[in-house]
Motif scaffolding. Structure first.
Motif, PDB file in Angstrom:
ATOM      1  N   ALA A 142       0.857  -1.202   0.000  1.00  0.00           N
ATOM      2  CA  ALA A 142       0.000   0.000   0.000  1.00  0.00           C
ATOM      3  C   ALA A 142       0.882   1.238   0.000  1.00  0.00           C
ATOM      4  N   PRO A 143       0.449   2.304  -0.673  1.00  0.00           N
ATOM      5  CA  PRO A 143       1.251   3.531  -0.667  1.00  0.00           C
ATOM      6  C   PRO A 143       1.357   4.112   0.737  1.00  0.00           C
ATOM      7  N   GLU A 144       2.428   4.835   0.983  1.00  0.00           N
ATOM      8  CA  GLU A 144       2.595   5.554   2.244  1.00  0.00           C
ATOM      9  C   GLU A 144       1.581   6.711   2.281  1.00  0.00           C
ATOM     10  N   PRO A 145       1.062   7.035   3.443  1.00  0.00           N
ATOM     11  CA  PRO A 145       0.221   8.249   3.520  1.00  0.00           C
ATOM     12  C   PRO A 145       1.113   9.485   3.351  1.00  0.00           C
ATOM     13  N   VAL A 146       0.842  10.265   2.311  1.00  0.00           N
ATOM     14  CA  VAL A 146       1.674  11.433   1.995  1.00  0.00           C
ATOM     15  C   VAL A 146       0.750  12.615   1.723  1.00  0.00           C
ATOM     16  N   PRO A 147       1.099  13.810   2.207  1.00  0.00           N
ATOM     17  CA  PRO A 147       0.266  14.985   1.888  1.00  0.00           C
ATOM     18  C   PRO A 147       0.144  15.175   0.379  1.00  0.00           C
ATOM     19  N   VAL A 148      -1.054  15.547  -0.070  1.00  0.00           N
ATOM     20  CA  VAL A 148      -1.272  15.691  -1.512  1.00  0.00           C
ATOM     21  C   VAL A 148      -0.707  17.029  -2.010  1.00  0.00           C
ATOM     22  N   ARG A 149      -0.385  17.045  -3.279  1.00  0.00           N
ATOM     23  CA  ARG A 149       0.023  18.285  -3.942  1.00  0.00           C
ATOM     24  C   ARG A 149      -1.024  18.604  -5.005  1.00  0.00           C
ATOM     25  N   PRO A 150      -2.059  19.349  -4.658  1.00  0.00           N
ATOM     26  CA  PRO A 150      -3.091  19.648  -5.655  1.00  0.00           C
ATOM     27  C   PRO A 150      -2.557  20.623  -6.702  1.00  0.00           C
ATOM     28  N   PRO A 151      -3.210  20.709  -7.859  1.00  0.00           N
ATOM     29  CA  PRO A 151      -2.799  21.721  -8.835  1.00  0.00           C
ATOM     30  C   PRO A 151      -3.025  23.107  -8.266  1.00  0.00           C
ATOM     31  N   GLU A 152      -2.184  24.039  -8.645  1.00  0.00           N
ATOM     32  CA  GLU A 152      -2.295  25.411  -8.126  1.00  0.00           C
ATOM     33  C   GLU A 152      -2.130  26.403  -9.258  1.00  0.00           C
ATOM     34  N   GLY A 194      -3.290  31.671  -1.740  1.00  0.00           N
ATOM     35  CA  GLY A 194      -2.901  30.401  -2.348  1.00  0.00           C
ATOM     36  C   GLY A 194      -1.765  30.539  -3.335  1.00  0.00           C
ATOM     37  N   SER A 218       5.017  31.324   1.946  1.00  0.00           N
ATOM     38  CA  SER A 218       4.858  30.276   2.960  1.00  0.00           C
ATOM     39  C   SER A 218       5.100  30.874   4.334  1.00  0.00           C
ATOM     40  N   ASP A 219       4.655  30.119   5.335  1.00  0.00           N
ATOM     41  CA  ASP A 219       4.757  30.569   6.723  1.00  0.00           C
ATOM     42  C   ASP A 219       5.925  29.829   7.370  1.00  0.00           C
ATOM     43  N   HIS A 244       6.525   2.802  -2.503  1.00  0.00           N
ATOM     44  CA  HIS A 244       5.866   1.485  -2.538  1.00  0.00           C
ATOM     45  C   HIS A 244       6.000   0.814  -3.893  1.00  0.00           C
ATOM     46  N   PRO A 293       1.927  29.936  -4.552  1.00  0.00           N
ATOM     47  CA  PRO A 293       3.012  29.007  -4.212  1.00  0.00           C
ATOM     48  C   PRO A 293       4.296  29.706  -3.775  1.00  0.00           C
ATOM     49  N   SER A 328      -1.633  21.372 -13.708  1.00  0.00           N
ATOM     50  CA  SER A 328      -1.232  22.785 -13.725  1.00  0.00           C
ATOM     51  C   SER A 328       0.293  22.857 -13.680  1.00  0.00           C
ATOM     52  N   ARG A 383       2.161  25.421   3.564  1.00  0.00           N
ATOM     53  CA  ARG A 383       2.449  26.855   3.423  1.00  0.00           C
ATOM     54  C   ARG A 383       1.489  27.685   4.257  1.00  0.00           C
TER      55      ARG A 383
END
Lengths: 566, 212
Positions: free
Chosen positions: A323-333, A525, A530-531, B88, A527, B45, B109
């Motif tokens: 199973a894939p590792e749980p990783v934060p998603v990178r949505p399109p921006e 939003g 960042s904070d 994986h 890119p 994108s 961010r």
């Protein structure tokens, strides 16, 4: 000599070698890369088109003049060119190839199946399996087109367009134009023309079906007598990888389907599977011919076919991937400095809902940026918003806009925009200045350019205003005035796409002593922002210097590098 | 017995140079006389999203850029999160070379999510693929003036592990567009090669061919 080429580049290379005279296509992929590559190779008249139907019509004109014409449409967009493909089919166009691209993944375009559309237009479909075959397929398609006097659709997928391998290159063949032919249908009386062209189309398909039995495009690979697979396109490689022992009927000419070939193959294997992406096109032909097989009941009608999907379908439990590792998603921006971000921010401030065309592909993906309520599809925003206003009347007046990019203008101009000009709504045009959907789309040099303000005025809009969307205050003021106007109005927000280097300005910087980390800038939003837990920081390499963050910063902690903007 | 094709994943976030790295590896494998196929997955994108190049090569036929699931031989990642996203797909006996960098996601961010600690990421990667190493590929790429060449740095390091000879890498540097970038790529490849001596012994071991 071999060179590493993607499927799109190989299509262009194949067309160039086949002596194509005229090529037309739209911004986007794979059409943009195909036209760019042809433009760089030279000796071909390349015409970027504002929309798909125009691209096919230009190529059809070249074919009717006796030359070889190529049209390329973006992924999932053949439907927009269907009237032109129908016209080409009815005209008996020889020397016309239309490159269509399907996106079974749905990541870039709606997952429509071009084979169904080509069948509707009675046009044969050639389907290559890899970049090397892409190059060959175009030449084969031109030969088929000239032999059978029909437009030919070359169908690829987004995955194939982006796949690459070393491809043999040859020199360009000199194909002298055949001279202008005469369409026999043109001699028929109007009321008999449709029947005439349909009968001719059916006869042509019958001839093509007979040809398909012997065509080298279709290949029989006999291995196991136990398992046989009928497949085409990129799925062929996946089948060879996942089911190396299976006998394979690889179809390169998928429409018309060679029923005799299917029947002969079915007779040589014990179990027959159909592996195809999207709709059960080949499977339906097999079932119609009463040939037992399985296909979509095993593989489903959505998503791409990969060795993993085939392993799950044919060898459940044998898959070795964990199973894939749980990783934060990178949505399109949206890109830093994108004018769409500024517009969305302006609409949000005014609490206005929006019906949008998906100009930049990321736009509808960010409802939190602005009030994007509906994204019905390219070229549809003005008409849908007009219908909405007709149905809801005063309940929505002044609180809804149709937002569309300049690239959508010509698609909508003749119809929906003209209708909307008779109403009391407001349309908002994002004019990125390139005559396209977005500056980031791949496009060939040159092409068309329309001044949106002139066009909208000509269509009858009572008021047409031009604003700089990166000036939030001025844009909001103009939008407020136009939304309150008791007549149709248009606002042209003019700012170049930041993918063009010339549009970039010096980056912004944050004065950490003033920044109170309120987050107003971060909520844009962008890119580039960042904070870092002590203050907001700007990535100087990513920042396009649009200054939007400075405009929303109440403590005035953000300013351009080198001093405050005047 | 025939050797099955070698599958390498080159991963990164948009704008990090993963596509450059994937194209370079494919060109190098072709220059080494292999059959090769490359598939690129890019985000919808241009500004953000995950990029993945699948490069598959070998002396025999390579039917598709996709290998069997979970059976990739190597992963070159320009970002820790992207390494985690694709680990994986790598077989336990494969290797992973990861750039010591984490490009924050939108949620990070905004400060509403935190990046996992680098040591934690490395531990998770090694739990899947013990032959995992982290290197400062982007730092080295910045030294030559462009972080886009981080993929070339990783490839310079991975070349010997994949059995790709130096002349093939050198030829690939000029074969990929734009050709003017060849000197910078060669520099990046050389910087990557210089990192080899610093890798743990287990990672430097070149695996033999796997049976098909």
């Amino acid at each position: 000599m071999k060179r590493l080429l993607t499927g799109s580049q190989a299509i262009a290379r194949g067309a160039w070698e086949a002596g194509v005279h005229v090529a037309s296509g739209c911004e986007g992929e794979p059409s943009g890369t195909i036209l760019q590559t042809l433009s760089a190779l030279g000796e071909v008249a390349v015409e970027p088109a504002p929309w798909e139907r125009a691209a096919v019509e230009v190529a059809l004109g070249a074919a009717l003049a006796g030359g070889r014409g190529l049209a390329a449409v973006p992924a999932g967009a053949l439907a927009a060119a269907l009237p032109a493909l129908d016209a080409a089919s009815a005209s008996g166009a020889a020397g016309l190839v239309v490159v269509a691209c399907d996106d079974p993944s749905g990541r870039y375009a709606p997952p429509a199946d071009s084979r169904l559309l080509a069948r509707e237009a009675m046009a044969p479909v050639v389907e290559p399996s890899d970049p090397a075959e892409c190059r060959e397929a175009v030449a084969q398609a031109f030969e088929l087109s000239e032999r059978f006097e029909t437009p030919v659709v070359v169908r690829i997928s987004t995955r194939l367009a982006d796949s690459a391998e070393p491809v043999e290159e040859a020199s360009r063949r000199a194909i002298p134009p055949r001279g202008r032919g005469r369409d026999p249908a043109a001699a028929e009386a109007l009321e008999e023309r449709a029947t005439f062209t349909r009968v001719r189309g059916l006869e042509r398909l019958a001839q093509l079906a007979a040809h398909a039995l012997e065509a080298p495009l279709n290949r029989l690979e006999l291995r196991s007598a136990e398992v046989g697979v009928v497949t085409s396109g990129l799925a062929y490689g996946m089948v060879r990888e996942a089911l190396p022992e299976a006998s394979v009927l690889k179809l390169g000419l998928v429409h018309p389907v060679p029923s005799g070939l299917l029947r002969a193959f079915a007779g040589r294997v014990r179990t027959l599977h159909v592996v195809e992406e999207l709709e059960p096109f080949l499977e339906a032909e097999l079932r119609a011919a009463h040939i037992a097989c399985d296909g979509k009941d095993r593989l489903g009608r959505t998503g791409e076919i990969t060795p993993a999907t085939l392993a799950r379908a044919f060898r459940p439990g044998a898959e070795r991937a964990g199973a894939p590792e749980p990783v934060p998603v990178r949505p399109p921006e949206l890109c830093p400095g994108c004018p769409y971000r500024a517009l969305a921010q302006g609409l949000k401030r005014l609490h206005v809902s929006a019906t949008v065309d998906p100009g930049c592909r990321a736009f509808p993906a960010f409802p939190t940026l602005g009030p994007v309520d509906r994204a019905p599809g390219q070229g549809a925003a003005a008409g849908v918003a007009h219908g909405l206003a007709m149905a809801l009347g005063q309940r929505i007046r002044g609180r809804d806009v149709a937002a569309l990019p300049d690239g959508a203008l010509l698609q909508e101009a003749a119809g929906a925009l003209a209708l909307a000009a008779q109403g009391q709504g407001t349309v908002l045009i994002c004019d990125v200045g390139g005559g396209g959907w977005t500056g980031s789309g791949v496009r060939a040099p040159g092409g068309w350019r329309v001044d949106p303000a002139s066009l909208l005025a000509a269509l009858g809009y009572a008021s047409v205003r031009v604003v700089d969307p990166l000036d939030l205050g001025a844009t909001a003021a103009v939008l407020r005035e136009e939304l309150a106007r008791p007549a149709s109005s248009a606002v042209v927000a003019r700012a170049p796409c930041t993918r063009w280097p010339a549009s970039r300005r010096p980056p912004m910087r944050v004065d950490g002593r003033r920044c109170n980390r309120c987050g107003a800038c971060l909520r844009l939003g962008c890119p580039a922002l960042s904070d870092d837990l002590e203050s907001v920081v700007v990535s100087a390499s990513a920042c396009a210097g649009c200054g939007l963050c400075a405009q929303v910063c109440r403590p005035r902690a953000i300013e351009p590098c080198g001093g405050a903007r005047s | 017995m025939t050797a099955s094709p070698t599958t390498v994943l080159v991963a990164g976030a948009a704008g990090q140079g993963a596509e450059e790295g994937g194209a370079l590896l494919a060109a190098a494998a072709a220059a080494a006389g292999h059959q090769v196929r490359l598939a690129t997955e890019r985000p919808p994108s241009p500004a953000a999203g995950s990029v993945l190049c699948r490069v598959r090569f070998g002396p025999g036929a390579v039917p598709t850029p996709f290998g069997p699931p979970g059976e990739a031989d190597g992963l070159l990642a320009l970002d820790r999160l992207e390494a985690l996203r694709w680990i994986h797909e790598v077989r336990a006996g494969g290797f992973a070379l990861v750039a010591a960098a984490t490009l924050p996601t939108p949620a990070m961010r905004l400060g509403i999510a935190a990046a996992p600690p680098p040591a934690d990421v490395l531990a998770r990667l090694r739990a899947r693929v013990p032959r995992t190493a982290e290197v400062d590929a982007l730092g080295l790429a910045r030294e030559i003036g462009c972080p886009l060449y981080g993929g070339s740095v990783l490839l310079g390091l991975a070349g010997p592990l994949l059995g790709i000879p130096e002349p093939a890498l050198d030829a690939a540097a000029a074969a990929v567009e734009p050709a003017e970038a060849a000197p910078a790529r060669r520099l990046a490849l050389a910087l990557g090669q210089s990192l080899l001596a610093g890798l743990p012994e287990a990672l430097r071991r070149v695996p033999g061919p796997r049976a098909a």
